[in-house]
Design a protein around this motif. Structure first.
Motif, PDB file in Angstrom:
ATOM      1  N   GLY A 256      13.804   0.268  -4.097  1.00  0.00           N
ATOM      2  CA  GLY A 256      12.372   0.127  -3.354  1.00  0.00           C
ATOM      3  C   GLY A 256      11.248   0.953  -4.301  1.00  0.00           C
ATOM      4  O   GLY A 256      12.377   2.093  -5.317  1.00  0.00           O
ATOM      5  N   ILE A 257       9.829   0.994  -4.336  1.00  0.00           N
ATOM      6  CA  ILE A 257       8.908   1.991  -4.471  1.00  0.00           C
ATOM      7  C   ILE A 257       8.323   2.849  -3.258  1.00  0.00           C
ATOM      8  O   ILE A 257       7.795   1.598  -2.821  1.00  0.00           O
ATOM      9  CB  ILE A 257       7.804   0.982  -5.139  1.00  0.00           C
ATOM     10  CG1 ILE A 257       8.620   0.446  -5.847  1.00  0.00           C
ATOM     11  CG2 ILE A 257       7.090   1.924  -5.862  1.00  0.00           C
ATOM     12  CD1 ILE A 257       8.049  -1.019  -6.309  1.00  0.00           C
ATOM     13  N   PRO A 258       8.344   4.189  -3.478  1.00  0.00           N
ATOM     14  CA  PRO A 258       7.898   4.754  -2.532  1.00  0.00           C
ATOM     15  C   PRO A 258       6.537   4.449  -3.197  1.00  0.00           C
ATOM     16  O   PRO A 258       5.748   4.458  -3.603  1.00  0.00           O
ATOM     17  CB  PRO A 258       8.042   6.371  -3.225  1.00  0.00           C
ATOM     18  CG  PRO A 258       8.710   6.457  -4.164  1.00  0.00           C
ATOM     19  CD  PRO A 258       9.254   4.785  -4.579  1.00  0.00           C
ATOM     20  N   GLU A 259       5.549   4.208  -1.323  1.00  0.00           N
ATOM     21  CA  GLU A 259       4.387   4.139  -1.737  1.00  0.00           C
ATOM     22  C   GLU A 259       3.525   4.900  -1.372  1.00  0.00           C
ATOM     23  O   GLU A 259       2.001   4.592  -2.551  1.00  0.00           O
ATOM     24  CB  GLU A 259       4.537   3.412   0.056  1.00  0.00           C
ATOM     25  CG  GLU A 259       4.709   1.826  -0.188  1.00  0.00           C
ATOM     26  CD  GLU A 259       4.153   0.255   0.704  1.00  0.00           C
ATOM     27  OE1 GLU A 259       3.526   1.027   1.913  1.00  0.00           O
ATOM     28  OE2 GLU A 259       4.297  -0.583   0.415  1.00  0.00           O
ATOM     29  N   ASP A 260       3.648   5.883  -1.420  1.00  0.00           N
ATOM     30  CA  ASP A 260       2.914   7.533  -1.805  1.00  0.00           C
ATOM     31  C   ASP A 260       3.933   8.211  -2.019  1.00  0.00           C
ATOM     32  O   ASP A 260       5.008   8.866  -1.622  1.00  0.00           O
ATOM     33  CB  ASP A 260       2.609   7.935  -0.368  1.00  0.00           C
ATOM     34  CG  ASP A 260       1.477   9.304  -0.360  1.00  0.00           C
ATOM     35  OD1 ASP A 260       1.795   9.319  -1.969  1.00  0.00           O
ATOM     36  OD2 ASP A 260       1.462   9.232   0.440  1.00  0.00           O
ATOM     37  N   ASN A 261       3.778   8.560  -3.238  1.00  0.00           N
ATOM     38  CA  ASN A 261       4.827   9.931  -3.867  1.00  0.00           C
ATOM     39  C   ASN A 261       4.412  10.396  -4.355  1.00  0.00           C
ATOM     40  O   ASN A 261       4.847  11.690  -5.203  1.00  0.00           O
ATOM     41  CB  ASN A 261       5.496   8.672  -5.081  1.00  0.00           C
ATOM     42  CG  ASN A 261       4.582   8.498  -6.010  1.00  0.00           C
ATOM     43  OD1 ASN A 261       3.744   9.476  -6.036  1.00  0.00           O
ATOM     44  ND2 ASN A 261       5.270   7.739  -7.348  1.00  0.00           N
TER      45      ASN A 261
END
Ligand code: IMP
Ligand code: MG
Length: 187
Positions: free
Chosen positions: A172-177
């Protein structure tokens, strides 16, 4: 660390399906009794799933681990690759399949490939779960690629952010990194 909202890029079903396909692609060209070398830490989950599909595809691999570290300042690789833990058996004469999680600058894979060739492997093939195109700093390609990955930071399925999230059964891709600080060691 707070758990970020994660946008799924490849779900468990995608990973199972692609692992099966990769195992069959590998079985077509590799020696039945090959030496799998898993680059730690990031590829341990992928390797565990892939070798079981390789078994289903008729291969009988030996498995070794090579723990490498490339040091990053922020998210930029410094270019230095160090051996943290070396393989425990001779690679001389073996048909080697090197497995890594992500091919980005290519420094990690190029380093490992050169090392094993110099130690007398009969052939060194490479398999990566993800490839980030347009990021290559050295000239190296993988023989087998799971998926092409957008140029974003990803986690899960063995891949970490600051040593967390390796256990997630998807990528996955963190939506707020903004709160996710990557540790200096990136393996
Ligand atoms: P390179 O090809 O030597 O630049 O390094 C690739 C390594 O960087 C991979 O084996 C990963 O450990 C790490 N890496 C690169 N991109 C990511 C990412 O998006 N998430 C987690 N680790 C990454
Ligand atoms: Mg890695």
């Amino acid at each position: 660390m707070a758990i970020p909202k994660i946008k799924i890029l490849f779900n468990t079903e995608d990973l199972v399906k692609r692992n099966k396909e990769l195992a069959h692609e590998i079985a077509k060209v590799a020696d039945k009794r090959l030496l799998v070398i898993s680059v730690l830490k990031g590829s341990f989950v992928f390797t565990a799933d892939l070798i079981r599909e390789m078994s289903q595809a008729g291969l009988t691999p030996r498995v070794e681990f090579l723990h490498l570290s490339s040091y990053h300042e922020g998210k930029t690789s410094s270019g230095q690759v160090d051996i943290i833990h070396d393989v425990q058996t001779s690679v001389s004469g073996w048909d080697v399949l090197l497995i890594d999680d992500i091919l980005e600058s290519g420094r990690t894979l190029a380093f490992a490939k050169d090392l094993l060739s110099a130690r007398g492997a009969k052939r060194v093939m490479t398999c990566v779960l993800l490839e980030k195109p347009h990021k290559r700093a050295v000239n190296v390609n993988a023989d087998f690629v799971g998926f092409s990955c957008p140029d974003v930071f990803v986690l899960g399925y063995g891949m970490d952010v600051a040593h967390s999230f390796r256990e997630l059964p998807y990528i996955g891709i963190p939506e707020d990194n903004t709160n996710l600080v990557q540790a200096g060691e990136n393996a």
